[in-house]
Design an enzyme around this catalytic site. Structure first.
Site, PDB file in Angstrom:
ATOM      1  N   GLU A 156      -1.179  -8.377   5.727  1.00 25.48           N
ATOM      2  CA  GLU A 156      -0.872  -8.473   7.164  1.00 25.48           C
ATOM      3  C   GLU A 156      -2.136  -8.321   8.017  1.00 25.48           C
ATOM      4  O   GLU A 156      -2.084  -8.509   9.227  1.00 25.48           O
ATOM      5  CB  GLU A 156       0.196  -7.426   7.550  1.00 25.48           C
ATOM      6  CG  GLU A 156      -0.279  -5.981   7.641  1.00 25.48           C
ATOM      7  CD  GLU A 156      -0.501  -5.301   6.291  1.00 25.48           C
ATOM      8  OE1 GLU A 156      -0.443  -5.982   5.246  1.00 25.48           O
ATOM      9  OE2 GLU A 156      -0.776  -4.084   6.288  1.00 25.48           O
ATOM     10  N   HIS A 181      -3.359  -5.221   1.849  1.00 19.38           N
ATOM     11  CA  HIS A 181      -2.757  -5.468   3.173  1.00 19.38           C
ATOM     12  C   HIS A 181      -2.868  -6.941   3.593  1.00 19.38           C
ATOM     13  O   HIS A 181      -3.785  -7.292   4.338  1.00 19.38           O
ATOM     14  CB  HIS A 181      -3.492  -4.624   4.225  1.00 19.38           C
ATOM     15  CG  HIS A 181      -3.251  -3.158   4.096  1.00 19.38           C
ATOM     16  ND1 HIS A 181      -2.231  -2.508   4.748  1.00 19.38           N
ATOM     17  CD2 HIS A 181      -3.896  -2.213   3.372  1.00 19.38           C
ATOM     18  CE1 HIS A 181      -2.258  -1.233   4.449  1.00 19.38           C
ATOM     19  NE2 HIS A 181      -3.259  -1.017   3.615  1.00 19.38           N
ATOM     20  N   CYS A 231       0.824  -1.208   0.000  1.00 25.40           N
ATOM     21  CA  CYS A 231       0.000   0.000   0.000  1.00 25.40           C
ATOM     22  C   CYS A 231       0.862   1.263   0.000  1.00 25.40           C
ATOM     23  O   CYS A 231       1.505   1.549  -1.007  1.00 25.40           O
ATOM     24  CB  CYS A 231      -0.998  -0.048   1.156  1.00 25.40           C
ATOM     25  SG  CYS A 231      -2.433   0.990   0.855  1.00 25.40           S
TER      26      CYS A 231
HETATM   27  N1  GLN Z   1      -3.633   6.448   1.026  1.00 25.14           N
HETATM   28  C1  GLN Z   1      -2.345   6.191   1.606  1.00 25.14           C
HETATM   29  C2  GLN Z   1      -1.242   6.944   0.870  1.00 25.14           C
HETATM   30  O1  GLN Z   1      -1.481   7.503  -0.142  1.00 25.14           O
HETATM   31  C3  GLN Z   1      -2.037   4.714   1.601  1.00 25.14           C
HETATM   32  C4  GLN Z   1      -3.036   3.974   2.436  1.00 25.14           C
HETATM   33  C5  GLN Z   1      -2.534   2.710   3.053  1.00 25.14           C
HETATM   34  O2  GLN Z   1      -1.315   2.458   3.151  1.00 25.14           O
HETATM   35  N2  GLN Z   1      -3.449   1.914   3.537  1.00 25.14           N
HETATM   36  O3  GLN Z   1      -0.140   6.982   1.325  1.00 25.14           O
END
Ligand code: GLN
Length: 193
Positions: free
Chosen positions: A173, A171, A78
Site C-alpha cells: 500500500e 507494505h 506486516c
Molecule cells: N513491528 C511491528 C509489529 O511487530 C510491525 C511493523 C509494521 O506493521 N510495519 O507489530
C-alpha cells in the site's frame, strides 16, 4: 465488490486509497457489525500488540475468525500478518487470531533503522518484480502443510497463502504498484464464484 479494512490501528488509510484505486467499495472496520456485507477484509500494518488488543476489546477478533472460517478472504500485511498467525516465535504470550498455520517472528530483519526496500518476484504476480517495502517487518519462520509460499527474502517466506487467507510481511500500500491488491481481489472474486 465491497472490501473491509480493519481500522482499529495502523496505516489503514493507505490501504483504503490503494483499494479505491482498484475500483472497489471500501468500508472501515472497527466493530463486528462493520463486517456485515463485506466480500473481503484487509488487516493493515501498524503495531500488532495494539491491533489485537483493540480487536479483543470490541469482539472483532472472534467475529473475524467466524467469517474467516466461513470462507471470507483476508489479507494481512506486516502487523496484520502477525495478527493472523497461529504462533509468534519471539513473543509466545502475545495473543493472535490464529488463522494462518504459520509461526512468525516479529521485527525479524532488525530494528527500525534496518527497514529496507527490495525487488521481489512473487508467484501469481505477472510482470516485473515488485518493489517491496519492509518496515520493522516480520518474516515467516515456519509454515504448516496447507500453506503456499509465494515470495521469499533471504530464504525466509514473506508472502504466504492458505486457502482464503493471504499474509505478507511488506507494505504494497506504500508503493504505487497495485498488483498485490489485485491478486487479493482476484481471490475475493474467485471465492464468490
Ligand atoms: N513491528 C511491528 C509489529 O511487530 C510491525 C511493523 C509494521 O506493521 N510495519 O507489530
Amino acid at each position: 465488490m465491497k472490501i473491509g479494512v480493519s481500522a482499529v490501528q495502523g496505516d489503514f488509510h493507505a490501504h483504503i486509497a490503494a483499494l479505491t484505486q482498484c475500483g472497489v467499495d471500501v468500508v472501515e472496520v472497527r466493530l463486528p457489525a462493520h463486517l456485515d456485507g463485506i466480500d473481503g477484509l484487509v488487516i493493515p500494518g501498524g503495531e500488532s500488540t495494539a491491533i489485537i488488543k483493540m480487536m479483543r476489546l470490541y469482539g472483532l477478533d472472534s467475529a473475524i475468525c467466524e467469517r474467516a472460517g466461513a470462507g471470507l478472504p483476508i489479507y494481512g500485511t506486516c502487523a496484520g500478518l502477525i495478527v493472523m498467525a497461529r504462533q509468534i516465535a519471539d513473543y509466545p504470550e502475545q495473543p493472535s487470531l490464529g488463522l494462518l498455520d504459520i509461526v512468525v517472528r516479529r521485527n525479524a530483519f532488525g530494528r527500525q533503522v534496518d527497514s529496507f526496500e527490495t525487488e521481489l518476484s512473487i508467484q501469481g504476480v505477472p510482470g516485473d518484480p515488485m518493489m517491496a517495502v519492509f518496515i520493522r517487518a516480520p518474516y515467516v519462520q515456519s509454515v504448516g502443510n496447507g500453506v503456499e509460499v509465494l515470495a521469499e527474502v533471504k530464504g525466509h517466506p514473506v508472502l504466504v497463502k492458505q486457502g482464503n487467507l493471504l499474509g505478507g510481511a511488506f507494505h504494497p500500500e506504500l508503493t504505487n504498484d497495485l498488483r498485490l491488491h489485485e491478486l487479493f481481489l482476484r481471490m475475493v472474486q474467485d471465492g464468490n464464484k
